[in-house]
Design a protein around this motif. Structure first.
Motif, mmCIF file in Angstrom:
data_model
loop_
_atom_site.group_PDB
_atom_site.id
_atom_site.type_symbol
_atom_site.label_atom_id
_atom_site.label_comp_id
_atom_site.label_asym_id
_atom_site.label_seq_id
_atom_site.Cartn_x
_atom_site.Cartn_y
_atom_site.Cartn_z
ATOM 1 N N ASP A 53 74.632 28.272 -23.691
ATOM 2 C CA ASP A 53 75.994 28.632 -23.608
ATOM 3 C C ASP A 53 76.632 27.262 -23.293
ATOM 4 N N LEU A 54 76.223 26.422 -22.120
ATOM 5 C CA LEU A 54 77.113 25.182 -22.280
ATOM 6 C C LEU A 54 76.916 24.318 -23.284
ATOM 7 N N ALA A 55 76.121 24.334 -24.110
ATOM 8 C CA ALA A 55 76.108 23.643 -25.327
ATOM 9 C C ALA A 55 76.931 24.037 -26.126
ATOM 10 N N ASN A 56 77.240 25.262 -26.418
ATOM 11 C CA ASN A 56 78.194 26.200 -27.235
ATOM 12 C C ASN A 56 79.510 25.710 -26.782
ATOM 13 N N LYS A 57 79.564 25.728 -25.539
ATOM 14 C CA LYS A 57 81.065 25.651 -24.813
ATOM 15 C C LYS A 57 81.554 24.333 -25.121
ATOM 16 N N LEU A 58 80.552 23.093 -24.875
ATOM 17 C CA LEU A 58 80.817 21.799 -25.453
ATOM 18 C C LEU A 58 81.227 21.633 -26.701
ATOM 19 N N ALA A 59 80.668 22.172 -27.485
ATOM 20 C CA ALA A 59 80.614 22.011 -29.010
ATOM 21 C C ALA A 59 82.045 22.529 -29.393
ATOM 22 N N ALA A 60 82.385 23.971 -28.846
ATOM 23 C CA ALA A 60 83.805 24.492 -28.939
ATOM 24 C C ALA A 60 84.898 23.517 -28.598
ATOM 25 N N ALA A 61 84.701 22.950 -27.565
ATOM 26 C CA ALA A 61 85.622 21.733 -27.074
ATOM 27 C C ALA A 61 85.831 20.754 -28.021
ATOM 28 N N MET A 62 84.547 20.332 -28.288
ATOM 29 C CA MET A 62 84.615 19.276 -29.223
ATOM 30 C C MET A 62 85.489 19.416 -30.758
ATOM 31 N N GLN A 63 85.204 20.689 -31.140
ATOM 32 C CA GLN A 63 85.850 21.158 -32.414
ATOM 33 C C GLN A 63 87.425 21.013 -32.460
ATOM 34 N N GLN A 64 88.091 21.463 -31.084
ATOM 35 C CA GLN A 64 89.227 21.744 -30.732
ATOM 36 C C GLN A 64 89.861 20.408 -30.493
ATOM 37 N N GLY A 65 88.870 19.342 -30.019
ATOM 38 C CA GLY A 65 89.537 18.060 -30.161
ATOM 39 C C GLY A 65 89.857 17.819 -28.639
ATOM 40 N N VAL A 81 73.378 15.353 -9.763
ATOM 41 C CA VAL A 81 72.520 15.106 -10.794
ATOM 42 C C VAL A 81 72.224 16.122 -11.673
ATOM 43 N N VAL A 82 72.128 17.562 -11.120
ATOM 44 C CA VAL A 82 71.958 18.324 -11.752
ATOM 45 C C VAL A 82 72.905 18.643 -12.961
ATOM 46 N N LEU A 83 74.141 18.421 -12.420
ATOM 47 C CA LEU A 83 75.392 18.443 -13.526
ATOM 48 C C LEU A 83 75.036 17.571 -14.486
ATOM 49 N N MET A 84 74.657 16.230 -14.293
ATOM 50 C CA MET A 84 74.510 15.278 -15.541
ATOM 51 C C MET A 84 73.235 15.730 -16.196
ATOM 52 N N GLU A 85 72.402 16.355 -15.648
ATOM 53 C CA GLU A 85 71.097 16.562 -16.450
ATOM 54 C C GLU A 85 71.607 17.739 -17.566
ATOM 55 N N GLN A 86 72.131 18.640 -17.057
ATOM 56 C CA GLN A 86 72.569 19.854 -17.794
ATOM 57 C C GLN A 86 73.468 19.440 -18.963
#
Length: 162
Positions: free
Chosen positions: A89-101, A140-145
């Motif tokens: 879900d996080l990967a998808n959320k990051l990808a969506a933000a990237m697509q929006q610029g 640390v957990v945040l950066m790893e995720q």
């Protein structure tokens, strides 16, 4: 796309800095990441509820002032009451933000939580876990995720889902 981690607190223990630095180094080719450390409010020895609210307010003002200086930046706040996300879900959320610029500011609040103003301003509220995690460990957990999510988005073998 750029991710800024806005975090209350400075001078982390060496083990935290070592873990954070490892994933920070790994993620840079995939995602420009910056950490912005904000000073924690000075705390009384035995703070009252009023004191705790004041600390959250003071730290919240610093978070919002730092976020206000960025354009096209979504504000994602780590909050125990936020939505739980899988790594996918996080990967998808990051990808969506990237697509929006859009860029993203990820907020790690102070030891007493995040102010109501920061929560009200948030574009997203995210809970890393239902567990209470030590504040330094969250970095640390945040950066790893983030690294794991970007590995998914870049077809890197680091993430081996089921």
């Amino acid at each position: 796309m750029k991710v800024r981690i806005l975090t209350v607190g400075q001078k982390m223990p060496k083990w935290v800095q070592t873990g954070f630095d490892e994933y920070y180094k790994r993620i840079q080719p995939m995602l420009t990441t910056e950490i912005v450390e904000l000073a924690a409010a000075k705390r009384a020895k035995n703070p009252s509820d009023t004191n705790l609210a004041q600390y959250r307010e003071q730290e919240g003002q610093a978070i919002l002032a730092t976020h206000a200086n960025a354009s096209r930046e979504q504000l994602w706040v780590l909050d125990v009451k936020g939505k739980m996300l899988s790594t996918e879900d996080l990967a998808n959320k990051l990808a969506a933000a990237m697509q929006q610029g859009d860029d993203i500011a990820l907020v790690i609040g102070g030891a007493d939580g995040v102010s109501p103003e920061v929560l009200a301003t948030a574009d997203s509220k995210w809970s890393l876990s239902a567990l209470t995690l030590p504040h330094p460990l969250v970095r640390v957990v945040l950066m790893e995720q983030l690294y794991r999510a970007m590995s998914i988005n870049n077809n890197h073998p680091y993430h081996r889902g089921n």
